[in-house]
Design an enzyme around this catalytic site. Structure first.
Site, PDB file in Angstrom:
ATOM      1  N   GLY A   1      -6.562  -3.269   2.154  1.00 47.79           N
ATOM      2  CA  GLY A   1      -6.785  -1.970   1.950  1.00 47.79           C
ATOM      3  C   GLY A   1      -6.344  -1.302   3.370  1.00 47.79           C
TER       4      GLY A   1
ATOM      5  N   ARG B   1      -5.261  -7.793  15.152  1.00 45.34           N
ATOM      6  CA  ARG B   1      -4.362  -8.416  15.705  1.00 45.34           C
ATOM      7  C   ARG B   1      -2.970  -8.030  14.879  1.00 45.34           C
ATOM      8  NH1 ARG B   1      -2.582 -12.749  12.976  1.00 45.34           N
ATOM      9  NH2 ARG B   1      -1.425 -13.534  14.695  1.00 45.34           N
TER      10      ARG B   1
ATOM     11  N   GLY C   1      -7.810  -1.613  13.444  1.00 45.45           N
ATOM     12  CA  GLY C   1      -8.765  -1.742  12.256  1.00 45.45           C
ATOM     13  C   GLY C   1     -10.295  -1.772  12.577  1.00 45.45           C
ATOM     14  N   GLU C   2     -10.394  -2.070  13.822  1.00 53.06           N
ATOM     15  CA  GLU C   2     -12.028  -2.248  14.153  1.00 53.06           C
ATOM     16  C   GLU C   2     -12.574  -1.146  15.031  1.00 53.06           C
ATOM     17  OE1 GLU C   2     -12.359  -7.126  14.462  1.00 53.06           O
ATOM     18  OE2 GLU C   2     -10.941  -6.099  15.597  1.00 53.06           O
TER      19      GLU C   2
ATOM     20  N   THR D   1      -1.116  -5.531  13.483  1.00 49.08           N
ATOM     21  CA  THR D   1       0.021  -4.589  13.928  1.00 49.08           C
ATOM     22  C   THR D   1       0.672  -5.012  15.215  1.00 49.08           C
ATOM     23  OG1 THR D   1      -1.238  -2.852  12.862  1.00 49.08           O
ATOM     24  CG2 THR D   1       0.363  -1.959  14.556  1.00 49.08           C
TER      25      THR D   1
ATOM     26  N   GLY E   1      -3.874  -2.506  17.737  1.00 51.92           N
ATOM     27  CA  GLY E   1      -4.581  -2.722  16.610  1.00 51.92           C
ATOM     28  C   GLY E   1      -5.557  -1.489  16.502  1.00 51.92           C
TER      29      GLY E   1
END
Ligand SMILES: Cc1cc2nc3c(=O)[nH]c(=O)nc-3n(C[C@H](O)[C@H](O)[C@H](O)COP(=O)(O)OP(=O)(O)OC[C@H]3O[C@@H](n4cnc5c(N)ncnc54)[C@H](O)[C@@H]3O)c2cc1C
Lengths: 286, 789, 155
Positions: free
Chosen positions: B499, B541, B740-741, B543, B738
């Site tokens: 996602g 990690r 995402g976080e 990307t 990255g």
């Protein structure tokens, strides 16, 4: 979930014969939103479910009769009620309560009958129906009877319906002119959570004096509860901050809130005080 | 096929075409039309469903396991217990850091909900019914639940001895250690914290806590084991780490890796819950034992017993000078890892070394403890422990600023760690936009503008916080770019799209190099028989690592394409360029990629295969002082500003504005980055305001989404906004890192700091439920609300 | 989950204690408790059929007196599992008897109930809401039973 029998009768009479007055493991089923949660939790293991979804007469009506009373079919979905112009006009507090009742996915399938017959004290509409003086029509093997909303809710998950009785409709009487009603829902976790405390109030005031007041609390209590003593004290009192504050205080003292994941008993008592006050302020505004 | 290991920056000298474009996600259409493949939908011929019988005690010896009634139920194919597992695998213990978790409980159970046996049937309901008929008798043992108490326990131990996996050199010294619940103690000493405290004018010390929580991915964990004869197995799984699954299952079975095939599809969310081994070892063993495909799909309830976010206790102490400079900081963090280590020891170390925050502090002392308890195992969770630490150090930092009457944002800026300065590990910070992030946040928040503090019942406040994270190291990604006979192209990579939009980003990177349209590139989903190795999709990690590998693979393929095209065009390959689906000579002549291939293979045939392998450099921290000259390939920085309204009569907090600013390096796809940042912020908003696992004697008491409330759309702040600060990670693909976080890091303390700004009340423990805030308000008025049972 | 309650019994402390210490008598006051069988080792096997509205759950349990401190404190422990549902129930009921005067005793009960498995994970709120009611009914039943025996004695 363990396997069970599912019946889908065409008529109300047939549905009633499929119910069993002695076996609690036989239940009617409407939107299934509440019952399925219990079945998944293993709390309820039915032997037979009697679905009301295919009934000929639908029981999904919403109309106002010649006496000005609002009839809501037991199988009307909560979305039907939320979107009804008649409800918005006749009982705007019900429309308002529906907007924050669970979420749209649940409202689209959950029915008014299931909402009330479940007897879960966390439901949003029961306290409001109490404050609006509503009554329920129940149909059983020996005909039908009327149950005052205040008498419908007996305890946690317990209603005064017999096991082989079905709710067919709810009637909200025509409000006296100048009656204002409201429902205040307080959630402790997410916005679409069940209420931690629910307060409904309806009041009529004239020339700065409260003529009539009805007050009900729910969610923190084991069943939606009218507060007759507080109502009596309000009747005839002048509309002012002191009146409202002491009613709120009395309301908070008159119930024994249940502690749960959404709040301790002491906290819920405070929240009852605050929300009774806020509800009363709303319904006594000119 | 050539492979490069190239951690060095690769700079492009021409402007990019595909990078920085918000192309829609490649899979959008198939997702909204319901055509997307999920393992959850997979049904194989002759497949059995497994239902897990779980422990009902927190710690106990299994005295008796009675499976007869379940086995005798008509329609039940088998009931499998730990003893059956041992017949196939003598030592059936797995885990990424410690080999401590049994495929099914053996002799002992260590938490309520631990898998003890599995009932199998073609009908999932029958399997469930059968599982309910299994009976277990336990000798109950004392249990430990609190991380601080468990770490200090002297007579109650979750495991008899520590069993580190051996893959990590820094865990070797723990082998065989007994009489402890501390799985790993990581410490870092940077100069001398004690001396720093002596030099300070003020000392501040506080303790902060966060509760256990769950990932609540909408697709619960699912896996299907499919035997291929008796010496090979295929595992279809909703895993974020298919390569790890293959290695670990092969190790358990004592097989070479090529006998185990692991494949995934799209995942309906992961957030760290679907890493390492979850159901995979179990379904593989079951399938091999019963010689039929076996599927186990967890219910939402079962996720609560499978993997959680670490509850933490963090003690922070700082020494500050009159001038507002933090000169010393000491942090102690206890991570409640539950009964099995999972990746907890990595969280403890890899996040532990950032516990002093993104600040330039002369003297730092950190101690971080991974602690076993008799609760469900805790593992990776979006942010990998960083949000718990940021909660502590950014609440603490804010307290200091406000007590010293310094502007909270200025105080942070004055102490911020800048490029060229050493972080607490000694690694010099580079390519990290700490200052830019703060500046961008200040502007986006209009920080200095006058605010309405509210009055009476509604008080308003504003807070900020900033956190950072080091990307996990050292890890490897390998990718293949394959150009087919007609010139169409596929990227083979092990990154799992759950996602976050990785397929689209990888396609954009490959397309940029090859001059293709990213929407025409297909991304082959992880299948260990097809796609090359990737460490896992975790820790922001992909990307960077996989992006670099894909870029290298595309460059490799392009080189081959240019050689072929050079022949066809009679031109030096070094002078060719790729754009618009064609290879172009300097004189303007061009051939489509398909035509180039046809010219080389003389028909529509063959492949041009490029491969790329990427592993950054790394120096592991030295044991004892945690110092390293090269601790991470890159740093991520995330800051949040929050505006809140507090209902003073109820304690209810409404977040009215949430602004996230992040350093993500070069932005590859702005729309995806914005959604990742906002999505992370909303997820962390839930963890801030309402989410917490509640336990009673080790039993989770809110194991459903009816009682464990994640935010709904009405909880999303009216104003929510995300922005990438200017930055470039020169070692990343086209400068990217990255994202995402990062959006999760700073949400919780920003909100608590805003509550303090609004009310003067400080809260030390998450979540910030209305009752928690209300009690704090009452306590501040010296009129505390009574406590009760 | 924990619930507590208090009730005044018109009987001397020693009589109340004697009653409560008799597991067969005591368990009659637990609603839905059936088929009590002495196992011989001081423990008893029983079945508890709990009914909450239309929800009916059967538990197979073991009842034992965990602490007997005449004439003040008595602790019973009930452990078992729900029928047809993986899980566990563990209840500790502590009765504290305080004499008011020669003929009256205050009985405080404290019930510490824990459920594991599905009922604990997803049904806790239902049991929590009902536990107090159960506890109060237990105490009232205890009072009535002791008082009616008292009445018989005086006859
Ligand atoms: C995720 C979620 C969140 C929710 N949040 C809220 C909330 O915030 N506020 C709120 O008020 N409610 C909330 N609800 C509850 C929701 O209002 C009820 O589930 C719903 O109203 C029940 O209606 P139903 O038709 O689905 O009932 P069913 O589940 O079909 O039935 C419920 C009960 O009523 C009985 N029954 C049904 N119809 C009849 C009838 N005609 N006559 C007699 N008995 C009948 C059934 O036997 C059963 O015992 C939530 C539910 C869910 C699933």
């Amino acid at each position: 979930m363990t396997p069970f029998e599912l019946q889908e009768p065409d008529t109300l009479a047939e549905a009633i014969t499929l119910l069993d007055p002695d076996d609690p493991a036989v239940r009617p089923l409407a939107g299934a939103t509440a019952l399925m949660l219990m079945m998944k939790a293993g709390l309820f293991q039915p032997t037979r479910l009697v679905s009301l979804r295919r009934l000929d007469d639908g029981l999904r009506h919403i109309f106002i009769d010649e006496r000005g009373e609002l009839h809501l079919g037991a199988l009307a979905t909560l979305s039907d009620i939320e979107r009804s112009a008649l409800v918005a006009e006749h009982a705007p507090a019900v429309t308002q309560a529906c907007h924050t009742l669970s979420n749209v996915r649940v409202r689209n399938v959950a029915t008014l009958g299931g909402h009330l017959a479940h007897g879960d004290p966390h439901m949003d509409l029961p306290p409001l129906l109490l404050a609006l003086g509503a009554r329920a029509r129940a149909v059983g093997p020996h005909g039908e009877r009327w149950i005052d909303a205040a008498d419908l809710f007996v305890g946690y998950y317990q209603t005064s319906l017999e096991r082989d009785e079905l709710l067919s409709e709810i009637v909200i009487p025509s409000p006296e002119p100048d009656t204002h009603a409201t429902y205040v829902k307080f959630t402790a976790l997410s916005a679409d959570d069940w209420p931690a405390v629910g307060v409904a109030a309806a009041a009529r005031h004239r020339d700065g004096v409260i003529v009539d007041a009805k007050l009900a609390v729910s969610a923190a209590t084991e069943r939606p509860t009218r507060l007759p003593a507080v109502e009596a004290a309000l009747r005839g009192a002048t509309v002012c901050a002191d009146t409202i504050e002491s009613a709120a205080e009395a309301a908070a003292r008159s119930v024994e809130p249940l502690a749960d994941l959404r709040g301790s008993s002491a906290y819920k008592r405070e929240m009852i005080r605050v929300h009774v006050r806020r509800a009363l302020v709303t319904v006594t505004r000119s | 096929m050539s492979t490069r290991v190239d951690p060095q920056p690769i700079t492009e000298d021409r402007p990019t075409v595909q990078i920085g474009r918000s192309i829609p996600r490649l899979e959008s259409l198939e997702k909204v039309t319901g055509e997307t493949e999920y393992i959850h939908h997979l049904r194989l011929p002759h497949m059995l469903y497994g239902k897990i019988f779980r422990s009902s005690v927190a710690h106990g010896r299994i005295l008796k396991l009675d499976t007869r009634a379940a086995r005798e139920l008509p329609g039940v194919a088998a009931v499998i217990t730990g003893a059956d597992v041992c017949a196939l695998i003598p030592e059936p213990y797995y885990g990424p850091a410690f080999h401590d978790q049994p495929v099914l409980a053996i002799d002992k159970v260590r938490y309520v909900g631990e898998p003890v046996a599995v009932a199998l049937s073609e009908d999932p309901h029958l399997a469930e019914h059968a599982a309910n008929l299994i009976e277990a008798e336990y000798e109950e043992l004392p249990a430990v639940f609190d991380e601080v108490e468990a770490a200090a326990a002297t007579d109650t131990f979750v495991h008899d001895a520590l069993k580190p996996a051996g893959t990590f050199p820094d865990l070797k010294h723990l082998q065989g250690r007994t009489k402890t619940n501390v799985a790993l103690d990581f410490s870092l000493r940077h100069n001398d914290a004690e001396r720093g405290f002596e030099q300070a004018d003020y000392i501040f010390e506080h303790v902060f806590r966060t509760p256990a929580a769950i990932h609540a991915a909408m697709e619960p964990i699912v896996a299907v084991g499919e035997p291929r004869g008796s010496s090979a197995v295929t595992i279809h799984t909703s895993s974020q780490s298919p390569s790890f699954v293959r290695t670990e299952v092969a190790r358990l079975l004592g097989w070479p890796e090529n006998h185990v095939r692991v494949r995934t599809a799209f995942l309906g969310g992961g957030f760290g819950a679907k890493l390492y081994i979850k159901l995979e070892a179990l379904v593989a063993v079951l399938a091999l034992l019963v010689k039929r495909p076996v599927k186990i799909a967890l219910t939402m309830e079962e996720q609560f017993y499978t993997i959680t976010k670490h509850a933490t206790t963090v003690r922070m102490k700082s020494g500050v000078t009159k001038a507002g400079k933090v000169v010393a900081r000491r942090c102690e963090a206890w991570w409640n890892g539950g009964a099995y280590a999972d990746i907890g020891p990595r969280v403890t170390q890899k996040s532990g070394f950032t516990a002093a925050g993104p600040y330039d502090i002369e003297n730092v002392s950190l101690d971080s403890y991974a602690v076993y308890t008799n609760l469900p195992p805790a593992g990776a969770f979006r942010g990998f422990g960083i949000p718990q630490l940021v909660w502590a150090y950014e609440s603490h930092t804010d307290i200091i600023a406000r007590e010293l009457e310094l502007d909270p944002l200025e105080f942070r800026r004055a102490n911020i760690l800048r490029n060229g300065r050493p972080q607490a590990t000694g690694t010099i910070m580079r390519d990290t936009a700490t200052v830019e992030v703060l500046d961008t946040l200040e502007r986006a928040m209009d920080w200095k503008a006058p605010r309405d503090p509210g009055d009476g019942n509604v008080r308003r406040g504003r807070g900020v916080a900033i956190g950072f994270k080091a990307c996990i190291a050292p890890t490897t990604s390998v990718a293949i770019v394959n150009i087919y006979g007609d010139g169409s192209c596929a990227v083979y990579c092990g990154t799992v799209d759950m996602g976050q939009g990785s397929d689209t980003a990888m396609a954009q990177i490959a397309a940029e190099v090859l001059g293709l349209d990213p929407r025409a590139i297909s991304v082959i989903h992880p299948d260990t028989d097809v796609t090359p190795y990737d460490m896992a999709t975790l820790g922001s990690r992909s990307t960077f690592h996989m992006g670099n590998a894909v870029r290298l693979a595309a460059l490799d393929a392009r080189e081959k394409l240019f050689i072929m095209a050079g022949k066809a065009l009679g031109c030096d390959p070094g002078l060719l360029s790729a754009a618009g689906g064609c290879v172009r000579a300097p004189d303007g002549r061009q051939l489509s990629v398909g035509e180039v291939i046809k010219s080389g293979f003389l028909m529509q045939a063959g492949n041009l295969i490029g491969s790329g392998s990427f592993r950054p450099t790394y120096t592991s921290p030295s044991h004892g002082d945690g110092q390293s000259s090269d601790i991470t390939p890159f740093w991520m920085v995330g800051a949040v500003g929050a505006d809140v309204e507090v209902d003073m009569e109820t304690g209810h907090v409404r977040v009215t504005r949430l602004v996230s600013v992040a350093d993500v390096g070069t932005v590859i796809n702005p729309a995806i980055v914005t959604r990742q940042l906002n999505g992370g912020a909303v997820m962390q908003l839930g963890l801030t305001m309402s989410e917490a696992l509640r336990f009673d004697h080790g039993q989770v008491t809110n194991a459903s989404l009816a009682d464990y409330k994640i935010p709904g759309i009405l909880d999303v702040p009216a104003e929510i906004f995300a922005e990438a600060a200017p930055g470039c990670q020169h070692s990343g693909p086209f400068g990217a890192k990255g994202a995402g976080e990062t959006g999760t890091f700073a949400v919780s303390p920003a909100i608590a700091n805003a509550i303090h700004d609004a009310t003067g009340v400080r809260i030390y423990d998450l979540p910030l439920t209305p009752e928690v805030v209300y009690r704090a308000l009452r306590a501040a008025q010296h009129n505390p609300l009574e406590n009760e049972l | 989950m924990q619930v507590t309650g208090k009730i005044r019994v018109h009987a001397p402390q020693s009589d109340v204690f004697a009653f409560a210490q008799n597991v067969a008598l005591l368990t009659q006051c637990i609603e839905g408790c059936r088929d009590l069988q002495e196992r011989g080792d001081g423990t008893y096997a029983a079945r508890i059929e709990a009914q909450i509205a239309f929800l009916r759950m059967t538990f197979n349990v073991t009842v034992a007196l965990a602490r007997v401190e005449p004439p003040h404190v008595l602790e019973a422990r009930i452990t078992g599992s729900p029928a047809n549902l993986a899980g566990k129930v563990d209840a500790r009921a502590t009765l504290t008897l305080e004499p008011v005067d020669a003929g009256e005793t205050d009985v405080t009960y404290a019930l510490d109930l824990s459920l594991a498995g599905k009922l604990g994970g997803m049904g806790e709120s239902v049991f929590r809401a009902k536990a107090k009611e159960y506890g109060d009914r237990f105490a009232a039943c205890l009072r009535d039973a002791v008082e009616s025996r008292q009445a018989e004695k005086t006859l």
